[in-house]
Scaffold this motif. Structure first.
Motif, short mmCIF file in Angstrom:
data_model
loop_
_atom_site.label_atom_id
_atom_site.label_comp_id
_atom_site.label_asym_id
_atom_site.label_seq_id
_atom_site.Cartn_x
_atom_site.Cartn_y
_atom_site.Cartn_z
N ALA A 17 0.83 -1.21 0.00
CA ALA A 17 0.00 0.00 0.00
C ALA A 17 0.87 1.26 0.00
O ALA A 17 0.55 2.23 -0.69
CB ALA A 17 -0.94 -0.01 1.21
N SER A 18 1.96 1.23 0.74
CA SER A 18 2.88 2.38 0.76
C SER A 18 3.47 2.62 -0.63
O SER A 18 3.52 3.76 -1.10
CB SER A 18 4.02 2.15 1.76
N SER A 19 3.90 1.55 -1.28
CA SER A 19 4.46 1.67 -2.64
C SER A 19 3.41 2.21 -3.61
O SER A 19 3.71 3.06 -4.44
CB SER A 19 4.97 0.32 -3.12
N TYR A 20 2.19 1.70 -3.50
CA TYR A 20 1.11 2.17 -4.36
C TYR A 20 0.87 3.66 -4.16
O TYR A 20 0.75 4.43 -5.12
CB TYR A 20 -0.18 1.39 -4.09
N LEU A 21 0.81 4.09 -2.89
CA LEU A 21 0.55 5.50 -2.60
C LEU A 21 1.68 6.39 -3.11
O LEU A 21 1.42 7.49 -3.63
CB LEU A 21 0.33 5.71 -1.11
N MET A 22 2.91 5.93 -3.00
CA MET A 22 4.04 6.72 -3.51
C MET A 22 3.95 6.85 -5.03
O MET A 22 4.19 7.94 -5.58
CB MET A 22 5.36 6.07 -3.11
N THR A 23 3.59 5.77 -5.71
CA THR A 23 3.42 5.81 -7.16
C THR A 23 2.26 6.73 -7.53
O THR A 23 2.37 7.55 -8.45
CB THR A 23 3.17 4.40 -7.71
N ARG A 24 1.17 6.61 -6.81
CA ARG A 24 0.00 7.47 -7.06
C ARG A 24 0.37 8.94 -6.88
O ARG A 24 -0.02 9.79 -7.67
CB ARG A 24 -1.12 7.07 -6.11
N TYR A 25 1.14 9.23 -5.85
CA TYR A 25 1.56 10.61 -5.59
C TYR A 25 2.41 11.14 -6.75
O TYR A 25 2.29 12.32 -7.11
CB TYR A 25 2.34 10.71 -4.28
N SER A 26 3.24 10.28 -7.33
CA SER A 26 4.09 10.74 -8.44
C SER A 26 3.27 11.14 -9.65
O SER A 26 3.70 11.96 -10.45
CB SER A 26 5.11 9.67 -8.81
N ARG A 28 -0.04 12.34 -9.39
CA ARG A 28 -0.85 13.49 -9.00
C ARG A 28 -0.49 13.87 -7.57
O ARG A 28 -0.79 13.13 -6.63
CB ARG A 28 -2.34 13.16 -9.08
N LYS A 29 0.13 15.01 -7.43
CA LYS A 29 0.64 15.45 -6.12
C LYS A 29 -0.51 15.95 -5.25
O LYS A 29 -0.88 17.11 -5.31
CB LYS A 29 1.71 16.50 -6.32
N SER A 30 -1.05 15.06 -4.45
CA SER A 30 -2.18 15.35 -3.60
C SER A 30 -1.75 15.32 -2.13
O SER A 30 -1.08 14.38 -1.70
CB SER A 30 -3.27 14.30 -3.84
N PRO A 31 -2.18 16.32 -1.33
CA PRO A 31 -1.85 16.27 0.10
C PRO A 31 -2.48 15.07 0.80
O PRO A 31 -1.91 14.54 1.75
CB PRO A 31 -2.38 17.60 0.64
N ASP A 32 -3.63 14.63 0.34
CA ASP A 32 -4.27 13.46 0.95
C ASP A 32 -3.44 12.19 0.71
O ASP A 32 -3.30 11.36 1.60
CB ASP A 32 -5.69 13.26 0.41
N THR A 33 -2.88 12.07 -0.48
CA THR A 33 -2.03 10.92 -0.77
C THR A 33 -0.74 11.00 0.03
O THR A 33 -0.28 9.99 0.58
CB THR A 33 -1.73 10.84 -2.28
N ALA A 34 -0.15 12.18 0.13
CA ALA A 34 1.07 12.35 0.93
C ALA A 34 0.79 11.97 2.39
O ALA A 34 1.61 11.31 3.03
CB ALA A 34 1.59 13.78 0.82
N GLN A 35 -0.37 12.37 2.90
CA GLN A 35 -0.74 12.01 4.27
C GLN A 35 -0.88 10.50 4.41
O GLN A 35 -0.46 9.92 5.41
CB GLN A 35 -2.05 12.70 4.68
N GLY A 36 -1.44 9.85 3.40
CA GLY A 36 -1.57 8.40 3.42
C GLY A 36 -0.21 7.72 3.48
O GLY A 36 -0.03 6.73 4.20
N VAL A 37 0.76 8.23 2.72
CA VAL A 37 2.11 7.68 2.74
C VAL A 37 2.69 7.81 4.15
O VAL A 37 3.23 6.85 4.71
CB VAL A 37 3.02 8.36 1.70
N VAL A 38 2.58 9.00 4.73
CA VAL A 38 3.10 9.24 6.09
C VAL A 38 2.44 8.28 7.08
O VAL A 38 3.12 7.66 7.91
CB VAL A 38 2.91 10.72 6.50
N ASP A 39 1.13 8.13 6.99
CA ASP A 39 0.41 7.24 7.91
C ASP A 39 0.89 5.79 7.78
O ASP A 39 1.11 5.10 8.78
CB ASP A 39 -1.09 7.31 7.66
N HIS A 40 1.06 5.33 6.54
CA HIS A 40 1.50 3.96 6.31
C HIS A 40 2.94 3.74 6.79
O HIS A 40 3.26 2.69 7.35
CB HIS A 40 1.34 3.58 4.84
#
Length: 86
Positions: A17-26, A28-40
């Protein structure tokens, strides 16, 4: 695999899930996705398997530092990523 809801999420699921979120962030730079990465990453750092490995701890702490910095840029009034946060 059945998992007791009181148990921690599977470490492999957290890593995927962390890898997926990092790829997703690359894409579309979304603060919600960045928060998800930090949480994971925080969840991974709390895992006994990670805490038992100095190399894993250093790697995940470094990633957490980097992603916390990214997230903080989104939280500035005029975001470094072109989004205005109010």
């Amino acid at each position: 695999m059945n998992q007791n809801p009181t148990e921690h999420p599977d470490i492999h699921l957290l890593q995927a899930a962390s890898s997926y979120l990092m790829t997703r962030y690359s894409l579309r730079k979304s603060p919600d996705t960045a928060q998800g990465v930090v949480d994971h990453l925080r969840m991974l750092l709390s895992r006994p398997e990670i805490q038992a490995s100095d190399h894993s701890m250093v790697a995940y702490q470094h990633l957490l530092h980097e992603w916390t910095t990214i997230l903080s840029k989104h939280q500035q009034p005029e975001s470094a990523y072109g989004e205005v946060r109010h």
